[in-house]
Structure formats: structure tokens, C-alpha cells
Design an enzyme around this catalytic site. Sequence first.
Site, PDB file in Angstrom:
ATOM      1  CG  ASP A   1      -1.757  -1.145   1.462  1.00  0.00           C
ATOM      2  OD1 ASP A   1      -1.233  -2.211   1.836  1.00  0.00           O
ATOM      3  OD2 ASP A   1      -2.966  -1.027   1.223  1.00  0.00           O
TER       4      ASP A   1
ATOM      5  CG  ASN B   1      -1.848  -5.518   5.004  1.00  0.00           C
ATOM      6  OD1 ASN B   1      -2.118  -6.667   4.622  1.00  0.00           O
ATOM      7  ND2 ASN B   1      -1.671  -4.512   4.169  1.00  0.00           N
TER       8      ASN B   1
ATOM      9  CB  THR C   1      -4.625  -0.762  -1.831  1.00  0.00           C
ATOM     10  OG1 THR C   1      -4.421   0.145  -0.734  1.00  0.00           O
ATOM     11  CG2 THR C   1      -4.507  -0.018  -3.151  1.00  0.00           C
TER      12      THR C   1
ATOM     13  CG  PHE D   1      -5.461 -10.173   3.587  1.00  0.00           C
ATOM     14  CD1 PHE D   1      -5.491  -8.785   3.671  1.00  0.00           C
ATOM     15  CD2 PHE D   1      -5.431 -10.913   4.765  1.00  0.00           C
ATOM     16  CE1 PHE D   1      -5.479  -8.152   4.912  1.00  0.00           C
ATOM     17  CE2 PHE D   1      -5.421 -10.289   6.008  1.00  0.00           C
ATOM     18  CZ  PHE D   1      -5.454  -8.903   6.087  1.00  0.00           C
ATOM     19  CG  ASN D   2      -7.035  -6.315   0.190  1.00  0.00           C
ATOM     20  OD1 ASN D   2      -6.515  -6.267   1.316  1.00  0.00           O
ATOM     21  ND2 ASN D   2      -6.467  -5.790  -0.884  1.00  0.00           N
TER      22      ASN D   2
ATOM     23  CG  ASP E   1      -2.035  -2.907  -2.124  1.00  0.00           C
ATOM     24  OD1 ASP E   1      -1.740  -2.839  -0.920  1.00  0.00           O
ATOM     25  OD2 ASP E   1      -2.890  -3.700  -2.567  1.00  0.00           O
TER      26      ASP E   1
HETATM   27  O1  RIB Z   1      -3.711  -9.998  -0.863  1.00  0.00           O
HETATM   28  C1  RIB Z   1      -2.888  -8.872  -1.004  1.00  0.00           C
HETATM   29  C2  RIB Z   1      -3.538  -7.666  -0.408  1.00  0.00           C
HETATM   30  O2  RIB Z   1      -3.753  -7.854   0.979  1.00  0.00           O
HETATM   31  C3  RIB Z   1      -2.672  -6.395  -0.516  1.00  0.00           C
HETATM   32  O3  RIB Z   1      -3.505  -5.276  -0.601  1.00  0.00           O
HETATM   33  C4  RIB Z   1      -1.936  -6.392   0.782  1.00  0.00           C
HETATM   34  O4  RIB Z   1      -1.528  -5.068   1.178  1.00  0.00           O
HETATM   35  C5  RIB Z   1      -2.986  -6.903   1.709  1.00  0.00           C
HETATM   36  O5  RIB Z   1      -3.815  -5.800   2.074  1.00  0.00           O
HETATM   37 CA    CA Z   2      -3.266  -3.505   1.047  1.00  0.00          CA
END
Ligand code: RIB
Ligand code: CA
Length: 318
Positions: free
Chosen positions: A16, A41, A127, A169-170, A244
Site C-alpha cells: 500500500d 494488514n 487497496t 486477503f482483502n 497494490d
Molecule cells: O492480498 C494482497 C492484499 O492484501 C494487498 O492489498 C496487501 O496489502 C494486503 O492488504
Molecule cells: Ca493492502
Amino acid sequence: MSPRPVIIDCDPGQDDAVALFLAMASPEDVDIVGITAVAGNVPLALTQRNARIMCDLAGRADVPVFAGCDRPMRRDSVTAEHVHGSTGIDGMDLFDPATPLSDRHAVDFLVEAIKAAPDEGITLVATGPLTNVATAFGREPGIAANVREIVLMGGASREGGNITPSAEFNIFVDPDAADAVFRCGRPLVVMGLDVTHQVISTPARVAAIAALDNPVARATASMLGFFHRHDSAKYGTEGGPLHDPCTVAWLLSPGLFEGKPCNVSVETASSLTAGHTAVDFWHVTDRPRNALWVHSVDADGFYDLLTRRLARFGGRAP
Ligand code: RIB
Ligand code: CA
């Protein structure tokens, strides 16, 4: 052409941070109306501080920074210190930022700034988990019409998941928020793992950034030196994927990327596959093509753009 107004919603996070640097290095392309931090995160107290640290390093204390949601809309928090370290930006020397934190909540700012958007609309760059954006849309659904497009990092299809076997993840952290954003009806540009896993921060690419020898480049190289240790071991690559910054690079140079209009839907019900992005790449359903699913990138061109823009912060030319 005048720079497009953007709001960057993020959870710094080393990658990010690099996205913020790329945007702040490009005032002729993007006018950063504000930076909104979200829990992701690492907890919100750290993501908002980290965003402000990047503003200090880039000499952009003028950019307003807001703290937003400290947990997902309806689920327990999930963080990723195992990837980003306990600070979220492990790898660089931390300091207390001078850039102030606004006393307004990020969601209040998002609602007001989107309402006040110019005729061509405002672009949202997201992001991190989509909690802030979805909460703003939920509070005032009518504001979505003022959003020109949403360029987000999230999702996975052919690459598989990075936090569960089927989720990125996001999206996984707040699948309910992601579902709301993917249904908002505004143009979406989605940078999932299928494309971000193509932009690996190899030692040569990191060395070229370090050689710029300015504070932003030094911080970037240091963070990437830490960031890739987890992903290199996990994926067997000689660096980590720089997820990101792909969002901002799209705004600066969309020709670096290739995508396909697809339906992208988010799984919210299953405990096994929560946060999965079902990408209808071959249009086998009649679900609307709500997103541009970006699947390819010129990785060398991406790093060339990033390195040239980071060189704008001083030091040696690339
Ligand atoms: O999966 C990757 C994403 O998850 C990225 O945005 C990283 O910064 C985390 O937020
Ligand atoms: Ca991120």
C-alpha cells in the site's frame, strides 16, 4: 488533461505504501483528495499512522488522512502481521509522522467528498479490505452515482487464494463489504492475484529503486527487502508480488494491463470459501459483467514506470 480526483483507501502495508508513493509522485495524473485508512494488514491505529509516515516521506503533509473502520462490517478482525510484520511496514525505520490525522471519520469524509465530486466523478482506489467504501455506500446509497470508477486490489481466480485456498486477503477480511461494492453498479477495475502475482519485486528491480538514493526510494527498497521474504518462501519466487501499486499504475498507464469484462461475485455464505471471487471469465452465466477483471501486465513496463516516478523524489536519475 487535468489530473483526476482520487481517494485512496488503504491498509499500509508495504505494498500500500508503494501505491501511495506512486500516486504522490504523479500530481499531473492524480489529484489525491484524501487518504482513508482501514483495518487490514495490521490494526487501524497502525494503518493510519503508516499512511501518514508515507505522506511525510513524500513531502505531502498537505494530503488529508482519515482513520476509518477498525473492524469488518459483520465479522471478526483478521490481520496479516505474518506477511507485513508487527508494524505493517517492517523493513523501514519508523518515526512519528508530522502529517496530521484528521479528526473526521473516514466514512464521513468519503460520503462528503463523493457527494461533492465534480461532474466527471471521483475515482476510488482501494487497496485494503472494502469496509470503509461499503459503509459509505450503505449510509448514503445515492453517492455511488458520483463515483467515476473503483480501481481495487482484491480477489483471485486462476491463482487461488493467499489467505485461504479460495480467497484473497482483502476480500476475505470483509466479504460482506466486498459483496456490496461489487454490486454497487459503478465501473470496477479489479486487480486480483491473477495479475499482481506477475509483478515480482526481484533483486534487480529492488536494486534499481535503491539506486535512486532518495528517502522514498530507500524506504521502498527497505520495505520490499522485508516484504518479499514471506512470499518468496511461499511461492518460490525471487521476490514478493507488488500487489497494490497495480491500481495506481492502471490510472497512470492503463496500456500496461490487459483485462476482460466479467461478472465477479463474492462468496459470503460459505465458511469454507468465504471471500472467494467467482470470476465468470467465459461468461457461462447471464450474470452482468460488473467488472474489468485484469489478467495480464507488462511487468518490466510496470517497474520502469514505478522507478521513473520514484526518481521524482530526488537523488540519482534511473
Ligand atoms: O492480498 C494482497 C492484499 O492484501 C494487498 O492489498 C496487501 O496489502 C494486503 O492488504
Ligand atoms: Ca493492502
